[in-house]
Design a protein around this motif. Sequence first.
Motif, short mmCIF file in Angstrom:
data_model
loop_
_atom_site.label_atom_id
_atom_site.label_comp_id
_atom_site.label_asym_id
_atom_site.label_seq_id
_atom_site.Cartn_x
_atom_site.Cartn_y
_atom_site.Cartn_z
N ASP A 144 0.50 -1.08 -0.38
CA ASP A 144 -0.18 -0.01 -0.17
C ASP A 144 1.16 1.20 0.53
N LYS B 213 -0.82 -6.16 1.78
CA LYS B 213 -2.29 -6.18 1.43
C LYS B 213 -2.28 -7.36 0.58
N GLU C 286 -4.51 -8.06 -2.64
CA GLU C 286 -5.32 -7.77 -4.07
C GLU C 286 -5.78 -8.67 -4.80
N LEU D 285 -16.60 -6.59 -1.09
CA LEU D 285 -15.47 -6.49 0.07
C LEU D 285 -16.57 -6.58 0.99
N LYS E 42 -15.93 -9.20 3.94
CA LYS E 42 -16.07 -8.61 5.44
C LYS E 42 -16.88 -9.54 6.44
N TYR F 189 -7.63 -8.23 8.59
CA TYR F 189 -6.92 -8.53 7.50
C TYR F 189 -6.49 -9.04 6.45
N TYR G 230 -9.45 -9.09 4.30
CA TYR G 230 -10.33 -9.06 3.52
C TYR G 230 -9.19 -7.49 1.92
N ARG H 63 -7.75 -4.93 -0.45
CA ARG H 63 -7.87 -3.69 -0.56
C ARG H 63 -8.12 -3.34 -1.68
N TRP H 64 -7.94 -3.89 -2.85
CA TRP H 64 -8.29 -3.64 -3.94
C TRP H 64 -8.67 -4.49 -4.91
#
Length: 233
Positions: free
Chosen positions: A166, A172, A174, A194, A198, A204, A206, A208-209
Amino acid sequence: LSSLKRCVSAGEPLPADILARWKDATGLDILDGIGTTEILHIFISNRIDAIRPGTSGLLVPGYAARIVDEDGVDVAAGQTGNLRVKGGSTLKYYWNNARKTTATIIDGWVHTGDTYYRDADGYFVCCGRSDDMMKVGGIWCSPVEIEARLIEHPQVLEAAIVGRPDAAGLIKPEAHIVLNLAKDAGDALADDLLAHCKSGLAPYKYPRWFNFVDELPKTATGKIQRYKLRPKV
Protein backbone atom coordinates in the motif's frame (compact mmCIF):
# COMPACT_ATOMS: atom_id res chain seq x y z
CA LEU A 1 -24.22 -37.17 -16.88
CA SER A 2 -26.16 -40.28 -15.86
CA SER A 3 -23.16 -42.52 -16.59
CA LEU A 4 -20.83 -40.46 -14.38
CA LYS A 5 -19.95 -42.36 -11.19
CA ARG A 6 -16.85 -40.72 -9.71
CA CYS A 7 -15.31 -37.24 -9.92
CA VAL A 8 -11.72 -36.38 -9.00
CA SER A 9 -10.04 -32.99 -8.63
CA ALA A 10 -6.40 -31.93 -8.27
CA GLY A 11 -4.06 -29.15 -9.36
CA GLU A 12 -5.66 -26.32 -7.37
CA PRO A 13 -7.41 -26.66 -3.99
CA LEU A 14 -11.13 -27.32 -4.51
CA PRO A 15 -13.22 -24.65 -2.73
CA ALA A 16 -15.95 -26.10 -0.54
CA ASP A 17 -18.55 -23.92 -2.28
CA ILE A 18 -17.75 -25.37 -5.72
CA LEU A 19 -18.03 -28.89 -4.30
CA ALA A 20 -21.43 -28.03 -2.80
CA ARG A 21 -22.70 -26.52 -6.07
CA TRP A 22 -21.46 -29.51 -8.08
CA LYS A 23 -23.19 -31.93 -5.74
CA ASP A 24 -26.43 -29.92 -5.89
CA ALA A 25 -26.31 -30.03 -9.69
CA THR A 26 -25.24 -33.67 -10.18
CA GLY A 27 -25.75 -35.51 -6.91
CA LEU A 28 -22.08 -36.52 -7.00
CA ASP A 29 -19.16 -35.72 -4.73
CA ILE A 30 -15.72 -34.68 -5.96
CA LEU A 31 -12.70 -36.41 -4.47
CA ASP A 32 -10.10 -33.65 -4.15
CA GLY A 33 -6.46 -34.50 -3.57
CA ILE A 34 -2.87 -33.47 -4.16
CA GLY A 35 -0.09 -35.09 -6.15
CA THR A 36 3.08 -33.75 -7.73
CA THR A 37 5.31 -34.63 -10.67
CA GLU A 38 8.10 -35.43 -8.21
CA ILE A 39 5.92 -37.95 -6.36
CA LEU A 40 4.08 -39.18 -9.50
CA HIS A 41 0.98 -40.27 -7.59
CA ILE A 42 -1.73 -38.53 -5.55
CA PHE A 43 -0.51 -38.92 -1.97
CA ILE A 44 -3.22 -37.09 -0.01
CA SER A 45 -6.86 -37.38 -1.04
CA ASN A 46 -10.46 -37.38 0.01
CA ARG A 47 -12.11 -40.75 -0.49
CA ILE A 48 -15.62 -42.03 -1.05
CA ASP A 49 -16.29 -42.72 2.62
CA ALA A 50 -14.23 -39.81 3.99
CA ILE A 51 -14.91 -36.45 2.34
CA ARG A 52 -14.28 -33.18 4.13
CA PRO A 53 -15.05 -30.15 1.92
CA GLY A 54 -12.29 -27.55 1.76
CA THR A 55 -9.53 -30.07 2.50
CA SER A 56 -7.16 -32.20 0.42
CA GLY A 57 -8.22 -35.22 2.47
CA LEU A 58 -6.21 -37.89 4.28
CA LEU A 59 -2.91 -39.61 3.56
CA VAL A 60 -3.02 -42.27 0.86
CA PRO A 61 -1.67 -45.62 2.16
CA GLY A 62 2.01 -46.03 1.32
CA TYR A 63 2.88 -42.38 1.92
CA ALA A 64 3.99 -40.37 4.94
CA ALA A 65 3.75 -36.61 5.39
CA ARG A 66 5.11 -33.98 7.74
CA ILE A 67 4.30 -30.30 8.15
CA VAL A 68 7.39 -28.42 9.28
CA ASP A 69 8.46 -24.88 10.08
CA GLU A 70 11.28 -22.98 8.39
CA ASP A 71 13.81 -24.87 10.52
CA GLY A 72 12.42 -28.26 9.50
CA VAL A 73 10.77 -28.90 12.88
CA ASP A 74 7.32 -30.52 12.92
CA VAL A 75 4.51 -28.13 13.84
CA ALA A 76 1.47 -28.93 15.96
CA ALA A 77 -1.95 -29.77 14.52
CA GLY A 78 -3.69 -26.62 13.31
CA GLN A 79 -0.45 -24.74 12.65
CA THR A 80 0.70 -23.97 9.12
CA GLY A 81 4.01 -25.07 7.70
CA ASN A 82 5.76 -26.58 4.70
CA LEU A 83 4.48 -29.94 3.49
CA ARG A 84 7.04 -32.72 3.09
CA VAL A 85 6.20 -36.18 1.77
CA LYS A 86 7.88 -39.52 1.18
CA GLY A 87 6.79 -42.82 -0.31
CA GLY A 88 7.67 -45.49 -2.82
CA SER A 89 7.03 -43.37 -5.93
CA THR A 90 9.15 -40.31 -5.11
CA LEU A 91 11.90 -39.11 -7.42
CA LYS A 92 15.54 -39.91 -6.72
CA TYR A 93 16.97 -36.72 -8.23
CA TYR A 94 16.51 -34.08 -10.93
CA TRP A 95 18.47 -34.83 -14.09
CA ASN A 96 21.57 -32.61 -14.28
CA ASN A 97 20.28 -30.30 -11.54
CA ALA A 98 22.08 -31.05 -8.30
CA ARG A 99 21.11 -27.72 -6.73
CA LYS A 100 17.38 -28.34 -7.17
CA THR A 101 17.77 -31.93 -5.97
CA THR A 102 19.45 -30.73 -2.77
CA ALA A 103 16.74 -28.11 -2.17
CA THR A 104 13.87 -30.52 -2.81
CA ILE A 105 14.96 -33.82 -1.23
CA ILE A 106 15.74 -33.24 2.43
CA ASP A 107 16.69 -36.27 4.54
CA GLY A 108 14.63 -38.50 2.26
CA TRP A 109 11.56 -36.23 2.29
CA VAL A 110 10.30 -34.33 -0.76
CA HIS A 111 9.82 -30.66 0.06
CA THR A 112 6.66 -29.91 -1.96
CA GLY A 113 6.68 -26.12 -1.70
CA ASP A 114 3.07 -26.13 -0.47
CA THR A 115 1.87 -24.60 2.79
CA TYR A 116 -0.54 -26.81 4.73
CA TYR A 117 -1.97 -27.47 8.14
CA ARG A 118 -3.53 -30.65 9.51
CA ASP A 119 -6.76 -30.49 11.49
CA ALA A 120 -7.51 -32.47 14.65
CA ASP A 121 -8.92 -35.38 12.59
CA GLY A 122 -5.87 -35.67 10.35
CA TYR A 123 -7.31 -33.93 7.29
CA PHE A 124 -4.81 -31.81 5.36
CA VAL A 125 -5.81 -28.25 4.43
CA CYS A 126 -3.98 -26.38 1.68
CA CYS A 127 -3.15 -22.73 2.27
CA GLY A 128 -1.40 -22.26 -1.09
CA ARG A 129 2.07 -22.45 -2.51
CA SER A 130 4.62 -21.36 0.06
CA ASP A 131 5.84 -18.57 -2.23
CA ASP A 132 2.23 -17.33 -2.64
CA MET A 133 1.71 -16.80 1.10
CA MET A 134 1.58 -13.18 2.29
CA LYS A 135 2.51 -11.67 5.63
CA VAL A 136 -0.16 -9.06 6.37
CA GLY A 137 0.13 -7.09 9.58
CA GLY A 138 2.74 -9.57 10.79
CA ILE A 139 0.40 -12.56 10.26
CA TRP A 140 0.75 -15.16 7.51
CA CYS A 141 -2.21 -14.98 5.15
CA SER A 142 -3.41 -17.71 2.76
CA PRO A 143 -4.55 -16.61 -0.71
CA VAL A 144 -6.60 -19.82 -1.01
CA GLU A 145 -8.84 -18.90 1.93
CA ILE A 146 -9.62 -15.45 0.49
CA GLU A 147 -10.18 -16.85 -3.00
CA ALA A 148 -12.59 -19.45 -1.61
CA ARG A 149 -14.59 -16.70 0.09
CA LEU A 150 -14.79 -14.67 -3.13
CA ILE A 151 -15.89 -17.70 -5.16
CA GLU A 152 -18.85 -18.10 -2.81
CA HIS A 153 -20.26 -14.89 -4.30
CA PRO A 154 -22.75 -15.78 -7.06
CA GLN A 155 -21.25 -13.33 -9.57
CA VAL A 156 -17.67 -14.63 -9.25
CA LEU A 157 -16.36 -17.40 -11.51
CA GLU A 158 -12.67 -17.39 -10.51
CA ALA A 159 -10.42 -15.40 -8.20
CA ALA A 160 -6.72 -15.03 -7.47
CA ILE A 161 -5.16 -13.17 -4.55
CA VAL A 162 -1.67 -11.67 -4.43
CA GLY A 163 0.15 -9.33 -2.09
CA ARG A 164 0.52 -5.66 -3.00
CA PRO A 165 2.24 -2.89 -1.04
CA ASP A 166 0.00 0.00 0.00
CA ALA A 167 1.02 3.67 0.16
CA ALA A 168 2.98 2.97 3.34
CA GLY A 169 4.78 0.01 1.76
CA LEU A 170 2.83 -2.56 3.80
CA ILE A 171 1.60 -5.72 2.06
CA LYS A 172 -2.17 -6.08 1.68
CA PRO A 173 -4.28 -8.57 -0.35
CA GLU A 174 -5.22 -7.63 -3.91
CA ALA A 175 -7.95 -9.51 -5.80
CA HIS A 176 -8.03 -10.40 -9.49
CA ILE A 177 -11.49 -11.65 -10.41
CA VAL A 178 -13.14 -13.31 -13.40
CA LEU A 179 -16.90 -12.78 -13.36
CA ASN A 180 -19.66 -14.98 -14.69
CA LEU A 181 -20.84 -11.92 -16.63
CA ALA A 182 -18.15 -9.38 -17.52
CA LYS A 183 -20.76 -6.61 -17.79
CA ASP A 184 -21.27 -6.74 -14.01
CA ALA A 185 -17.79 -5.31 -13.35
CA GLY A 186 -17.67 -1.94 -11.62
CA ASP A 187 -17.36 -0.06 -8.36
CA ALA A 188 -20.75 -1.22 -7.11
CA LEU A 189 -19.78 -4.87 -7.42
CA ALA A 190 -16.36 -4.19 -5.86
CA ASP A 191 -18.14 -2.67 -2.85
CA ASP A 192 -20.44 -5.69 -2.66
CA LEU A 193 -17.49 -8.09 -2.82
CA LEU A 194 -15.71 -6.17 -0.08
CA ALA A 195 -18.79 -6.45 2.15
CA HIS A 196 -18.99 -10.15 1.31
CA CYS A 197 -15.37 -10.65 2.38
CA LYS A 198 -15.76 -8.59 5.54
CA SER A 199 -18.68 -10.77 6.62
CA GLY A 200 -16.60 -13.94 6.47
CA LEU A 201 -12.93 -13.07 6.92
CA ALA A 202 -10.72 -11.48 9.55
CA PRO A 203 -10.05 -7.77 8.85
CA TYR A 204 -6.44 -8.28 7.74
CA LYS A 205 -7.55 -10.81 5.09
CA TYR A 206 -10.06 -8.86 3.03
CA PRO A 207 -8.79 -7.41 -0.28
CA ARG A 208 -7.99 -3.71 -0.53
CA TRP A 209 -8.11 -3.67 -4.34
CA PHE A 210 -10.41 -5.45 -6.82
CA ASN A 211 -9.39 -5.95 -10.45
CA PHE A 212 -11.88 -7.46 -12.89
CA VAL A 213 -10.12 -9.45 -15.62
CA ASP A 214 -11.12 -11.62 -18.57
CA GLU A 215 -8.97 -14.56 -17.48
CA LEU A 216 -6.30 -15.61 -14.99
CA PRO A 217 -2.81 -16.75 -16.05
CA LYS A 218 -2.51 -20.52 -15.68
CA THR A 219 -0.14 -23.35 -16.38
CA ALA A 220 -0.92 -26.03 -18.97
CA THR A 221 -2.43 -28.11 -16.14
CA GLY A 222 -4.72 -25.32 -14.95
CA LYS A 223 -2.80 -24.04 -11.92
CA ILE A 224 -3.11 -20.31 -11.35
CA GLN A 225 0.20 -18.46 -11.86
CA ARG A 226 -0.20 -15.88 -9.11
CA TYR A 227 3.35 -14.62 -9.54
CA LYS A 228 2.34 -13.14 -12.91
CA LEU A 229 -0.26 -11.00 -11.13
CA ARG A 230 2.07 -9.53 -8.53
CA PRO A 231 2.97 -5.86 -8.97
CA LYS A 232 6.28 -5.33 -10.72
CA VAL A 233 8.78 -3.87 -8.27
